[in-house]
Design a protein around this motif. Structure first.
Motif, mmCIF file in Angstrom:
data_model
loop_
_atom_site.group_PDB
_atom_site.id
_atom_site.type_symbol
_atom_site.label_atom_id
_atom_site.label_comp_id
_atom_site.label_asym_id
_atom_site.label_seq_id
_atom_site.Cartn_x
_atom_site.Cartn_y
_atom_site.Cartn_z
ATOM 1 N N PRO A 121 0.807 -1.225 0.000
ATOM 2 C CA PRO A 121 0.000 0.000 0.000
ATOM 3 C C PRO A 121 0.840 1.274 0.000
ATOM 4 C CG PRO A 121 -0.935 -1.604 1.494
ATOM 5 C CD PRO A 121 0.391 -2.164 1.058
ATOM 6 N N THR A 129 -6.879 0.472 -2.695
ATOM 7 C CA THR A 129 -6.549 -0.693 -1.872
ATOM 8 C C THR A 129 -7.771 -1.564 -1.600
ATOM 9 O OG1 THR A 129 -4.686 0.415 -0.823
ATOM 10 C CG2 THR A 129 -5.673 -1.418 0.387
ATOM 11 N N ASP A 169 -2.987 -0.037 -3.793
ATOM 12 C CA ASP A 169 -2.106 -1.204 -3.734
ATOM 13 C C ASP A 169 -1.838 -1.801 -5.114
ATOM 14 O OD1 ASP A 169 -4.485 -2.487 -4.327
ATOM 15 O OD2 ASP A 169 -4.570 -3.669 -2.479
#
Length: 442
Positions: free
Chosen positions: A90, A116, A161
């Motif tokens: 992340p 994410t 991410d």
């Protein structure tokens, strides 16, 4: 340690390496970040557990451009560089860096990111590539340390991410010369910055005139009345200074600056004769509650990715009008920043967080610039509506040694040929000058 910190004690972070979830082929786990030779590099962790944030540094590879794909030429012949879609640890802020701080990236850099924990990818977003103008001056220890690198402006993308990046050299437009494009700089790397968790909320502290608030543990310097400001500045009651009341300032401790990242010493100039206004070019997709995270991301990017001694700006302002201490050394002092190449001596740099090329800056942000300049310029006797003559340290607009007459409150573009602080913010500087002068009692 650089020359001007020869007497300082270096701070070493014992960094544990954290590999991206999908490491590029040929990754070298033990290779330090930004090696002299090209190669894929692992993430650089923040060090001890109490230190917030981390940086992943990934070497870019040649990509097949549309023309190369059409002709079937080998990918190695492609001028474009980048990385295909991949999973990573992340991050929230992204930028591209390269080896030589004196080399400009003539082209475009674009990223797309995935939020994410989702499968939602953003559209392609531009990175501001001409970022050489935000740097320490040539001939200074900070610039010539060997650590400084070329870089784009960083972009705030929020918690992500997944990432994809492409960097393309400029191509001639219609009617332009068909000369081959300028090659991309050597050593291109994608920097993915996790700013870490927000600091625990602490009560605002700090007595009138407490310039050493950070070392005293204060998270906020409270606003002062004009009389309190004059008292804090040590002015006699009979004096009639032109100085604005000190505005509320969130200290480095307040926005969670990790003091282990920066170099431990400070660099000062003699005075603060002018203020250069910038936009951070990090985009406008942040909430004001996220501004401390944005600042921590910029700080880490400036130090760990770009190789500067500290964050470049002396102060920052968010779109809600909150004011933040930038480069360390004391908010009342003439701290030398790395914000306007050629004009960092005897000036301060104020970055409004956001991108204001096509978007109007909020009135609260412009008002905060007026308050901050009225106070800080007033400490050094500068008139916000006045002119000042500065000596250029060398930029793409003024050669080194040239004496230049500028507004005391200038935009970055006044000292360097750049779009910064964005056309919309630049148009508001007249308003800021007038309001700042009124706050000084002029």
């Amino acid at each position: 340690m650089r020359a001007f910190l020869a007497s300082s004690i270096g701070v070493t972070c014992a960094a544990a390496l954290v590999l991206p979830l999908a490491a590029p082929a040929g990754a070298a786990p033990d290779t330090p970040a930004h090696p002299a030779t090209a190669g894929s590099v692992p993430a650089e962790a923040s060090g001890p557990a109490e230190v917030p944030g981390s940086t992943q540094s990934l070497a870019l590879d040649p990509l097949a451009s549309p023309s190369v794909r059409a002709t079937g030429a080998p990918a190695a012949a492609a001028a474009e560089q980048g990385l295909p879609e991949r999973d990573v640890q992340p991050f929230s802020l992204v930028g591209v860096v390269w080896d030589d701080v004196d080399t400009e990236l003539h082209g475009t850099a674009q990223v797309r990111t995935r939020a994410t924990g989702t499968d939602r990818w953003s559209d392609w977003q531009d990175l501001e590539t001409h970022n050489a103008e935000h740097s320490a001056d040539a001939g200074t220890a900070e610039r010539d340390s060997g650590a400084a690198r070329g870089s784009t402006a960083p972009l705030w993308v929020g918690d992500s991410d997944g990432v994809e990046v492409r960097v393309r050299p400029e191509t001639p437009g219609p009617g332009e010369s068909a000369e081959p494009p300028v090659p991309l700089p050597a050593g291109l790397h994608l920097e993915l910055v996790d700013p870490g968790k927000d600091p625990q909320e602490l009560p605002a502290t700090g007595a009138a005139g407490a310039d050493r608030a950070t070392s005293l543990g204060a998270t906020v310097l409270p606003a002062l009345s004009r009389a309190e400001t004059e008292e804090a500045a040590g002015l006699a009651p009979a004096a009639k200074p032109y100085i604005g009341p000190r505005p509320r300032i969130v200290t480095r401790k307040g926005w969670g600056a990790d003091e282990k990242l920066r170099e431990s010493g400070f660099a000062y100039t003699k005075s603060v004769k002018a203020a250069f206004i910038h936009h951070s070019a990090t985009g406008n997709n942040y909430k004001c509650s996220q501004a401390p995270s944005v600042l921590r991301g910029i700080y880490r990017y400036h130090v760990k990715s770009s190789g500067w001694r500290d964050i470049g700006y002396n102060f920052a302002v968010d779109k809600c009008g909150n004011i933040y201490e930038g480069r360390a050394g004391g908010v009342t002092k003439a701290v030398m920043g790395a914000h306007t190449l050629g004009f960092n001596t005897n000036t301060m740099g104020i970055a409004v967080l956001g991108t204001f090329t096509k978007s109007n800056p909020p009135a609260a942000a412009v008002n905060a610039v007026s308050k901050l300049t009225a106070w800080k310029l007033g400490l050094f006797g500068a008139n916000p509506k006045g002119k000042v003559t500065l000596t250029s340290g060398g930029s793409n607009k003024y050669k080194k040694g040239k004496k230049v007459k500028l507004n005391v409150i200038s935009g970055h573009r006044d000292g360097f040929a750049t779009e910064c602080p964005g056309a919309r913010l630049y148009k508001k500087l007249g308003t800021a000058r007038t309001s700042s002068a009124k706050l000084q009692g002029r």
